[in-house]
Design a protein around this motif. Structure first.
Motif, PDB file in Angstrom:
ATOM      1  N   ARG A 247      53.971   5.672   2.775  1.00 37.87           N
ATOM      2  CA  ARG A 247      53.795   5.429   1.349  1.00 37.87           C
ATOM      3  C   ARG A 247      53.623   3.940   1.082  1.00 37.87           C
ATOM      4  O   ARG A 247      54.010   3.105   1.906  1.00 37.87           O
ATOM      5  CB  ARG A 247      55.007   5.945   0.557  1.00 37.87           C
ATOM      6  CG  ARG A 247      55.236   7.435   0.689  1.00 37.87           C
ATOM      7  CD  ARG A 247      56.493   7.870  -0.042  1.00 37.87           C
ATOM      8  NE  ARG A 247      57.697   7.344   0.572  1.00 37.87           N
ATOM      9  CZ  ARG A 247      58.933   7.641   0.159  1.00 37.87           C
ATOM     10  NH1 ARG A 247      59.097   8.441  -0.878  1.00 37.87           N
ATOM     11  NH2 ARG A 247      59.973   7.138   0.784  1.00 37.87           N
ATOM     12  N   THR A 248      53.065   3.615  -0.068  1.00 35.23           N
ATOM     13  CA  THR A 248      53.052   2.216  -0.472  1.00 35.23           C
ATOM     14  C   THR A 248      54.483   1.795  -0.789  1.00 35.23           C
ATOM     15  O   THR A 248      55.336   2.636  -1.086  1.00 35.23           O
ATOM     16  CB  THR A 248      52.174   1.996  -1.711  1.00 35.23           C
ATOM     17  OG1 THR A 248      52.763   2.686  -2.838  1.00 35.23           O
ATOM     18  CG2 THR A 248      50.764   2.514  -1.480  1.00 35.23           C
ATOM     19  N   ALA A 252      57.320   4.160  -2.540  1.00 33.26           N
ATOM     20  CA  ALA A 252      58.554   4.462  -1.814  1.00 33.26           C
ATOM     21  C   ALA A 252      59.780   4.022  -2.612  1.00 33.26           C
ATOM     22  O   ALA A 252      60.767   4.768  -2.718  1.00 33.26           O
ATOM     23  CB  ALA A 252      58.537   3.766  -0.456  1.00 33.26           C
ATOM     24  N   LEU A 253      59.716   2.826  -3.178  1.00 37.01           N
ATOM     25  CA  LEU A 253      60.849   2.333  -3.962  1.00 37.01           C
ATOM     26  C   LEU A 253      61.042   3.160  -5.226  1.00 37.01           C
ATOM     27  O   LEU A 253      62.182   3.406  -5.643  1.00 37.01           O
ATOM     28  CB  LEU A 253      60.631   0.864  -4.328  1.00 37.01           C
ATOM     29  CG  LEU A 253      60.818  -0.136  -3.185  1.00 37.01           C
ATOM     30  CD1 LEU A 253      60.439  -1.543  -3.647  1.00 37.01           C
ATOM     31  CD2 LEU A 253      62.258  -0.120  -2.681  1.00 37.01           C
ATOM     32  N   ALA A 254      59.950   3.603  -5.839  1.00 34.36           N
ATOM     33  CA  ALA A 254      60.071   4.418  -7.056  1.00 34.36           C
ATOM     34  C   ALA A 254      60.753   5.742  -6.743  1.00 34.36           C
ATOM     35  O   ALA A 254      61.681   6.164  -7.444  1.00 34.36           O
ATOM     36  CB  ALA A 254      58.693   4.652  -7.669  1.00 34.36           C
ATOM     37  N   ALA A 255      60.303   6.424  -5.675  1.00 33.94           N
ATOM     38  CA  ALA A 255      60.884   7.715  -5.319  1.00 33.94           C
ATOM     39  C   ALA A 255      62.340   7.567  -4.900  1.00 33.94           C
ATOM     40  O   ALA A 255      63.217   8.324  -5.345  1.00 33.94           O
ATOM     41  CB  ALA A 255      60.068   8.354  -4.197  1.00 33.94           C
ATOM     42  N   GLU A 256      62.621   6.594  -4.028  1.00 31.42           N
ATOM     43  CA  GLU A 256      63.995   6.386  -3.580  1.00 31.42           C
ATOM     44  C   GLU A 256      64.881   5.913  -4.727  1.00 31.42           C
ATOM     45  O   GLU A 256      66.055   6.277  -4.808  1.00 31.42           O
ATOM     46  CB  GLU A 256      64.030   5.361  -2.443  1.00 31.42           C
ATOM     47  CG  GLU A 256      63.374   5.823  -1.156  1.00 31.42           C
ATOM     48  CD  GLU A 256      64.089   6.998  -0.523  1.00 31.42           C
ATOM     49  OE1 GLU A 256      65.301   7.159  -0.761  1.00 31.42           O
ATOM     50  OE2 GLU A 256      63.433   7.770   0.201  1.00 31.42           O
ATOM     51  N   GLY A 257      64.307   5.111  -5.617  1.00 31.86           N
ATOM     52  CA  GLY A 257      65.083   4.611  -6.752  1.00 31.86           C
ATOM     53  C   GLY A 257      65.534   5.723  -7.671  1.00 31.86           C
ATOM     54  O   GLY A 257      66.667   5.719  -8.164  1.00 31.86           O
ATOM     55  N   ARG A 258      64.649   6.706  -7.907  1.00 35.21           N
ATOM     56  CA  ARG A 258      65.042   7.836  -8.751  1.00 35.21           C
ATOM     57  C   ARG A 258      66.129   8.663  -8.084  1.00 35.21           C
ATOM     58  O   ARG A 258      67.048   9.154  -8.751  1.00 35.21           O
ATOM     59  CB  ARG A 258      63.807   8.687  -9.075  1.00 35.21           C
ATOM     60  CG  ARG A 258      62.821   8.012 -10.022  1.00 35.21           C
ATOM     61  CD  ARG A 258      61.731   8.967 -10.474  1.00 35.21           C
ATOM     62  NE  ARG A 258      60.828   9.323  -9.398  1.00 35.21           N
ATOM     63  CZ  ARG A 258      59.670   8.727  -9.153  1.00 35.21           C
ATOM     64  NH1 ARG A 258      59.277   7.712  -9.919  1.00 35.21           N
ATOM     65  NH2 ARG A 258      58.879   9.132  -8.167  1.00 35.21           N
ATOM     66  N   ALA A 259      66.060   8.823  -6.758  1.00 32.73           N
ATOM     67  CA  ALA A 259      67.124   9.534  -6.044  1.00 32.73           C
ATOM     68  C   ALA A 259      68.433   8.752  -6.100  1.00 32.73           C
ATOM     69  O   ALA A 259      69.515   9.329  -6.210  1.00 32.73           O
ATOM     70  CB  ALA A 259      66.707   9.776  -4.592  1.00 32.73           C
TER      71      ALA A 259
END
Length: 335
Positions: A247-248, A252-259
């Motif tokens: 991922r870009t 990656a930070l957006a997806a992990e950040g929401r988790a």
């Protein structure tokens, strides 16, 4: 870009989308396809206006239209109780479970370091002397001394609230600041390991180690596990900065950040339970075996929640991220 020309050029599309939104429950197949196409097109128009000519009135109109169209496409909103239930039965346990390769090793290393440092302190009076004066050490480790009286220093309710607030702050710091190359979670783990080692080392050095463990176990098992989860998930977030994989880095930070946000909200509840245990069970008059047993049961229930319910949710495709319909729209900027 000339805003007036842009509006005249696309007004027909906007008006047609408004018509379809109003009739969203009675559309034919072709009209439903047209609704999707116009929704994507107007989303692009909104992106262009925001980036090139951010006229407040136009942005407000298009934002409202896009929101209405999204609602028409995704259907009625899910009841709040279903969202709440899904969060605690799928999203949260899956997010914690998927991070176990980070937080389980973090916990193992924590206990090893704390144990080694505690043994070193307990077996070396000269090391103990650098921590506090002999009179102060006796005051801390005696029956009813500082280590024991700490848990009854305030009324149970206010003490539990204070502990909960402090622990929630530590967990949030580990989670949210993990993005800084995972350095803050590692530092906080080391700091807590040293603090635990000092208490253990001094109490075992005074021959009262089992009593100290009897005070720690009722709340400490669950509390420390929550800290390990926060640190591990925070370090995983920080690793996305270093290696986002396929991922870009932004994605990656957006997806992990929401988790991470999901885990942070869930740990508030977990730490509330540990705070109640620390405020009401640890200083209680129950026998040691009963107090420790309550702490062990709480820890086992949490681990079952993660490794049974969480693993099942993860196998069903849950990642801890929000549903696709709840994420922000990503649209091209070309007209």
């Amino acid at each position: 870009m000339d805003l007036d020309v842009f509006i005249d050029r696309h007004r027909a599309s906007w008006q047609r989308l408004e018509q379809l939104v109003k009739r969203s429950g009675r559309l034919s197949g072709a009209e439903a396809d047209e609704l999707i196409e116009l929704y994507q097109r107007v989303t692009t128009h909104l992106s262009v206006v925001r980036s090139q000519t951010p006229d407040p009135a136009t942005v407000e109109r298009l934002s409202s239209l896009v929101a209405q169209a999204r609602s028409a496409l995704t259907g009625t909103h899910t009841p709040a109780w279903k969202i709440f239930t899904k969060f605690f039965t799928h999203r949260l346990p899956a997010a914690i479970y998927l991070g176990w390769r980070w937080w389980v090793p973090a916990g193992v290393v924590f206990y090893l370091l704390a144990g080694i440092m505690a043994a070193w302190i307990a077996s070396n009076p000269e090391v103990q002397a650098t921590i506090a004066a002999p009179d102060e050490l006796r005051e801390l480790t005696k029956v009813g001394g500082g280590f024991e009286s700490y848990y009854s220093s305030d009324p149970a309710g206010s003490f539990a609230a204070k502990v909960w607030t402090n622990n929630a702050w530590v967990a949030a710091t580990c989670l949210l600041l993990g993005v800084l190359f995972a350095i803050p979670p590692i530092y906080l783990l080391l700091t807590n390991a040293v603090n635990l080692a000092v208490g253990l080392g001094l109490m075992f050095g005074a021959g009262r180690g089992p009593e100290f463990l009897g005070l720690l176990a009722p709340h400490g098992l669950l509390e420390l596990t929550a800290v390990f989860v926060a640190a591990g998930i925070g370090m995983r977030l920080g690793w996305q900065v270093i290696d986002p994989g396929r991922r870009t880095r932004t994605a990656a930070l957006a997806a992990e950040g929401r988790a991470v946000v999901a885990v942070a909200l869930g740990l508030v509840v977990v730490l509330l339970v540990s705070g109640v245990l620390e405020g009401f069970v640890t200083p209680s008059s129950l026998p040691t075996w009963a107090r420790v047993g309550i702490g062990v049961v709480a820890e086992i229930l949490f681990l079952l929640y993660v490794f049974v319910i969480g693993r099942r949710a993860a196998r069903q495709g849950e990642t801890g991220d929000v549903d696709a319909s709840e994420r922000e729209d990503v649209a091209p900027t070309a007209v």
